[in-house]
Scaffold this motif. Structure first.
Motif, PDB file in Angstrom:
ATOM      1  N   ARG A 186       0.846  -0.964  -0.296  1.00  0.00           N
ATOM      2  CA  ARG A 186       0.391   0.201  -0.010  1.00  0.00           C
ATOM      3  C   ARG A 186       0.475   1.728  -0.309  1.00  0.00           C
ATOM      4  N   LEU A 187       1.767   1.674   0.846  1.00  0.00           N
ATOM      5  CA  LEU A 187       2.761   2.254   0.921  1.00  0.00           C
ATOM      6  C   LEU A 187       3.069   2.344  -0.554  1.00  0.00           C
ATOM      7  N   ALA A 188       3.896   1.537  -1.257  1.00  0.00           N
ATOM      8  CA  ALA A 188       4.231   1.459  -2.504  1.00  0.00           C
ATOM      9  C   ALA A 188       3.428   2.077  -3.456  1.00  0.00           C
ATOM     10  N   ILE A 189       2.434   2.192  -3.853  1.00  0.00           N
ATOM     11  CA  ILE A 189       1.668   2.043  -4.542  1.00  0.00           C
ATOM     12  C   ILE A 189       1.363   1.176  -5.476  1.00  0.00           C
ATOM     13  N   ALA A 190       1.433  -0.135  -4.584  1.00  0.00           N
ATOM     14  CA  ALA A 190       1.137  -1.371  -5.759  1.00  0.00           C
ATOM     15  C   ALA A 190      -0.316  -2.582  -5.094  1.00  0.00           C
ATOM     16  N   THR A 191      -0.455  -3.248  -6.061  1.00  0.00           N
ATOM     17  CA  THR A 191      -1.983  -3.838  -5.104  1.00  0.00           C
ATOM     18  C   THR A 191      -1.053  -4.906  -4.444  1.00  0.00           C
ATOM     19  N   PRO A 192      -2.234  -4.595  -3.433  1.00  0.00           N
ATOM     20  CA  PRO A 192      -1.753  -6.212  -2.906  1.00  0.00           C
ATOM     21  C   PRO A 192      -1.505  -7.570  -2.606  1.00  0.00           C
ATOM     22  N   PRO A 193      -0.259  -8.076  -2.521  1.00  0.00           N
ATOM     23  CA  PRO A 193       0.050  -9.281  -3.002  1.00  0.00           C
ATOM     24  C   PRO A 193      -0.672 -10.357  -2.938  1.00  0.00           C
ATOM     25  N   PRO A 194      -0.797 -10.692  -4.458  1.00  0.00           N
ATOM     26  CA  PRO A 194      -1.703 -11.970  -4.808  1.00  0.00           C
ATOM     27  C   PRO A 194      -0.952 -13.039  -3.880  1.00  0.00           C
ATOM     28  N   ALA A 195      -2.186 -14.235  -3.345  1.00  0.00           N
ATOM     29  CA  ALA A 195      -1.715 -15.494  -2.555  1.00  0.00           C
ATOM     30  C   ALA A 195      -0.193 -16.058  -3.715  1.00  0.00           C
ATOM     31  N   TYR A 196       0.130 -16.420  -4.731  1.00  0.00           N
ATOM     32  CA  TYR A 196       1.214 -17.122  -5.753  1.00  0.00           C
ATOM     33  C   TYR A 196       2.568 -16.426  -4.605  1.00  0.00           C
ATOM     34  N   VAL A 197       2.223 -14.698  -4.847  1.00  0.00           N
ATOM     35  CA  VAL A 197       3.337 -13.662  -4.671  1.00  0.00           C
ATOM     36  C   VAL A 197       3.774 -13.957  -3.579  1.00  0.00           C
ATOM     37  N   LEU A 198       2.315 -13.672  -2.136  1.00  0.00           N
ATOM     38  CA  LEU A 198       2.992 -14.333  -0.796  1.00  0.00           C
ATOM     39  C   LEU A 198       3.765 -15.101  -0.415  1.00  0.00           C
ATOM     40  N   SER A 199       2.998 -16.095  -1.202  1.00  0.00           N
ATOM     41  CA  SER A 199       3.596 -17.791  -0.818  1.00  0.00           C
ATOM     42  C   SER A 199       5.201 -17.668  -1.074  1.00  0.00           C
ATOM     43  N   ARG A 200       5.407 -17.067  -2.499  1.00  0.00           N
ATOM     44  CA  ARG A 200       6.782 -16.611  -2.348  1.00  0.00           C
ATOM     45  C   ARG A 200       7.738 -15.960  -2.036  1.00  0.00           C
ATOM     46  N   GLY A 201       7.162 -15.003  -0.619  1.00  0.00           N
ATOM     47  CA  GLY A 201       8.030 -14.208  -0.285  1.00  0.00           C
ATOM     48  C   GLY A 201       8.736 -15.102   0.962  1.00  0.00           C
ATOM     49  N   ILE A 202       7.469 -15.751   1.901  1.00  0.00           N
ATOM     50  CA  ILE A 202       7.469 -16.473   2.551  1.00  0.00           C
ATOM     51  C   ILE A 202       8.748 -17.510   2.404  1.00  0.00           C
ATOM     52  N   GLY A 203       8.614 -18.293   0.697  1.00  0.00           N
ATOM     53  CA  GLY A 203       9.583 -18.861   0.915  1.00  0.00           C
ATOM     54  C   GLY A 203      10.676 -18.554   0.489  1.00  0.00           C
ATOM     55  N   TRP A 204      11.270 -17.568  -0.319  1.00  0.00           N
ATOM     56  CA  TRP A 204      12.219 -17.311   0.261  1.00  0.00           C
ATOM     57  C   TRP A 204      12.611 -16.620   1.616  1.00  0.00           C
TER      58      TRP A 204
ATOM     59  N   LYS B  46     -10.789  -9.938  -6.591  1.00  0.00           N
ATOM     60  CA  LYS B  46      -9.593  -9.858  -7.816  1.00  0.00           C
ATOM     61  C   LYS B  46      -7.782  -9.911  -7.163  1.00  0.00           C
ATOM     62  N   PHE B  47      -8.210  -9.797  -6.814  1.00  0.00           N
ATOM     63  CA  PHE B  47      -6.245  -9.386  -5.831  1.00  0.00           C
ATOM     64  C   PHE B  47      -6.208 -11.170  -5.178  1.00  0.00           C
ATOM     65  N   ARG B  48      -6.371 -11.950  -5.088  1.00  0.00           N
ATOM     66  CA  ARG B  48      -6.045 -13.385  -4.969  1.00  0.00           C
ATOM     67  C   ARG B  48      -5.424 -14.305  -6.155  1.00  0.00           C
ATOM     68  N   THR B  49      -5.968 -14.166  -7.314  1.00  0.00           N
ATOM     69  CA  THR B  49      -4.966 -14.503  -7.717  1.00  0.00           C
ATOM     70  C   THR B  49      -4.135 -13.564  -8.568  1.00  0.00           C
ATOM     71  N   PHE B  50      -2.950 -14.027  -8.717  1.00  0.00           N
ATOM     72  CA  PHE B  50      -1.636 -13.259 -10.127  1.00  0.00           C
ATOM     73  C   PHE B  50      -2.498 -12.606 -11.269  1.00  0.00           C
ATOM     74  N   ARG B  51      -2.987 -13.220 -12.276  1.00  0.00           N
ATOM     75  CA  ARG B  51      -4.190 -13.013 -13.259  1.00  0.00           C
ATOM     76  C   ARG B  51      -5.100 -12.030 -12.984  1.00  0.00           C
ATOM     77  N   GLY B  52      -6.017 -11.658 -11.488  1.00  0.00           N
ATOM     78  CA  GLY B  52      -6.842 -11.375 -11.559  1.00  0.00           C
ATOM     79  C   GLY B  52      -6.956  -9.819 -11.805  1.00  0.00           C
ATOM     80  N   ASP B  53      -5.573  -8.891 -11.480  1.00  0.00           N
ATOM     81  CA  ASP B  53      -5.594  -7.830 -11.692  1.00  0.00           C
ATOM     82  C   ASP B  53      -4.011  -7.312 -12.586  1.00  0.00           C
ATOM     83  N   ASN B  54      -4.843  -6.917 -13.463  1.00  0.00           N
ATOM     84  CA  ASN B  54      -3.398  -6.806 -14.559  1.00  0.00           C
ATOM     85  C   ASN B  54      -1.983  -5.889 -14.220  1.00  0.00           C
ATOM     86  N   ARG B  55      -2.792  -5.059 -13.016  1.00  0.00           N
ATOM     87  CA  ARG B  55      -1.309  -4.792 -11.773  1.00  0.00           C
ATOM     88  C   ARG B  55      -0.221  -5.509 -11.900  1.00  0.00           C
TER      89      ARG B  55
END
Length: 422
Positions: A203-221, A395-404
């Protein structure tokens, strides 16, 4: 009434640079250095508290601080490049203090008479526990389980001149089932706190809320980061630095490049002990004053997500009020009990069990999550889908739910060809 209406807004409007835009180079370097200075507070406080209790000398403490900074720089760079790709600093965490205190108090370690040998054996035990516990985040992250779960809730230092940390510098890790199980509680808390920090950073970087796939990727790293903590011997595990997330809002700059350069400062200054000690000697009260602002700002950003729910609903007011009250009061009780009695309210003969529960319930974010998820998924669930804000989150649940999402979270070097979003 029209003059006082503030409709919900997906993105903050008064920030100067978003995640993909970059300030001029001079400003970028100054902001990166500011991020480095801010994360020094935690990096100095944790070893200053734990290393003397382990039997370590001032030289040992300096080496642990340098190692913690070095690995924090690596973890921050990995997270910004391949993890969530958000401008989030990854550093040492206080969530690990209780399990580490349990390991320090282990009778087999306390029987060692030589302080330096006791420090080394304790550090190796902490390393082993971190290595084992890191598997939780690695498995939950790369299996996508954590992303799916995220859908259900809405001092002056004496330092050497040059020191390059390296894996197993303290010797081979030692492994204990009790130590590892206790450490797993801190890893769970770290996942919860980091998930909230990632959403605030987006939110502070003016990005969309990270979808589930991105959150999982971040937690893995992040799990790999904790594995590195164990291999290098930082003396604690890592999580997303909430104070640095708050700094994004304070400076109104959410640029990813700033954090990447900040990671370079961490790695560089960690090898130059004398030079880094000048900045590490900033008095703690100065850090405390800054923390008052940045922690409060991150909390406010979290509360701002409630604009997408119906806050005129009595159901939502009850859930919000109870979550805030218990999320603050329960951890405060556990922390106060620990301060006065040197052990938590859970005090059985099984030390690993005590450390596990005391760690979980000492975390405001974790207690708040437990209360909020339970109430939000049991009270008038079907009748309250709109009131809960579910239509906005869909629309923020999946990576392709939002084009941004592709603009903000696509991996660099065309790696999405080999690791496509699922």
């Amino acid at each position: 009434m029209a003059d006082i209406t503030h409709p919900p807004m997906e993105q903050l409007q008064d920030l100067e640079y978003c995640i993909d835009s970059n300030p001029p180079w001079v400003e970028t370097i100054l902001l990166a250095f500011q991020n480095y200075i801010l994360m020094l507070g935690t990096s100095v406080m944790i070893p200053s508290m734990l290393v003397p209790a382990m039997g370590g000398s001032s030289g040992d403490k300096a080496q642990v601080i340098q190692t913690l900074l070095f690995v924090a720089g690596i973890n921050t760079l990995l997270q910004a490049l391949f993890g969530t790709r958000l401008p989030a600093v990854v550093g040492g965490s206080f969530a690990y203090v209780i399990p580490i205190a349990y390991i320090i108090s282990d009778s087999s370690l306390q029987r060692i008479n030589d302080p330096h040998e006791r420090f080394l054996q304790t550090m190796r035990a902490i390393q082993g526990a971190l290595i084992v516990a890191s598997s939780i985040q690695i498995v939950l992250g790369y299996s996508q389980i954590w992303g799916l779960f995220s859908r259900v809730h809405s001092t002056r230092i004496s330092c050497g001149r040059f020191m390059l940390p390296y894996p197993l510098q303290w010797g081979p890790p030692t492994f204990s089932a009790g130590h590892s199980f206790a450490m797993m509680s801190a890893v769970i808390v770290s996942m919860v706190e980091s998930t909230g920090a990632y959403k605030a950073a987006s939110r502070l970087a003016i990005a969309t809320p990270p979808p589930a796939y991105v959150l999982s990727r971040g937690i893995g790293w992040q799990g790999i980061g904790i594995l590195l903590d164990g291999l290098y011997g930082t003396g604690t595990g890592s999580t997303v630095s909430v104070e640095n997330v708050g700094l994004l809002g304070l400076t109104r700059v959410g640029s990813r490049r700033v954090v990447q350069i900040s990671a370079g400062f961490m790695i560089f200054f960690s090898t130059l002990g004398k030079f880094g000690a000048v900045f590490a000697s900033i008095p703690f009260p100065i850090f405390a004053a800054i923390y008052c602002v940045v922690f409060g700002l991150v909390a406010a950003v979290g509360i701002s997500f409630l604009q997408f729910t119906n806050m005129n609903s009595m159901r939502n007011l009850i859930i919000t009020g109870l979550t805030l009250f218990l999320g603050i009061s329960v951890p405060h009780f556990f922390n106060q009990y620990w301060t006065s009695s040197h052990h938590g309210p859970v005090h059985t003969n099984a030390g690993w069990f005590n450390a596990f529960l005391n760690t979980i319930f000492s975390s405001p974010a974790t207690v708040g999550l437990i209360v909020a998820v339970f109430l939000d998924n049991t009270l008038e669930v079907e009748r309250s889908k709109k009131d809960r804000g579910m239509p906005w989150w869909v629309k923020f649940r999946t990576f392709r739910g939002d084009n941004r999402n592709e603009e903000f979270y696509t991996l660099p070097f065309n790696l999405n060809r080999f690791f496509p979003p699922t």
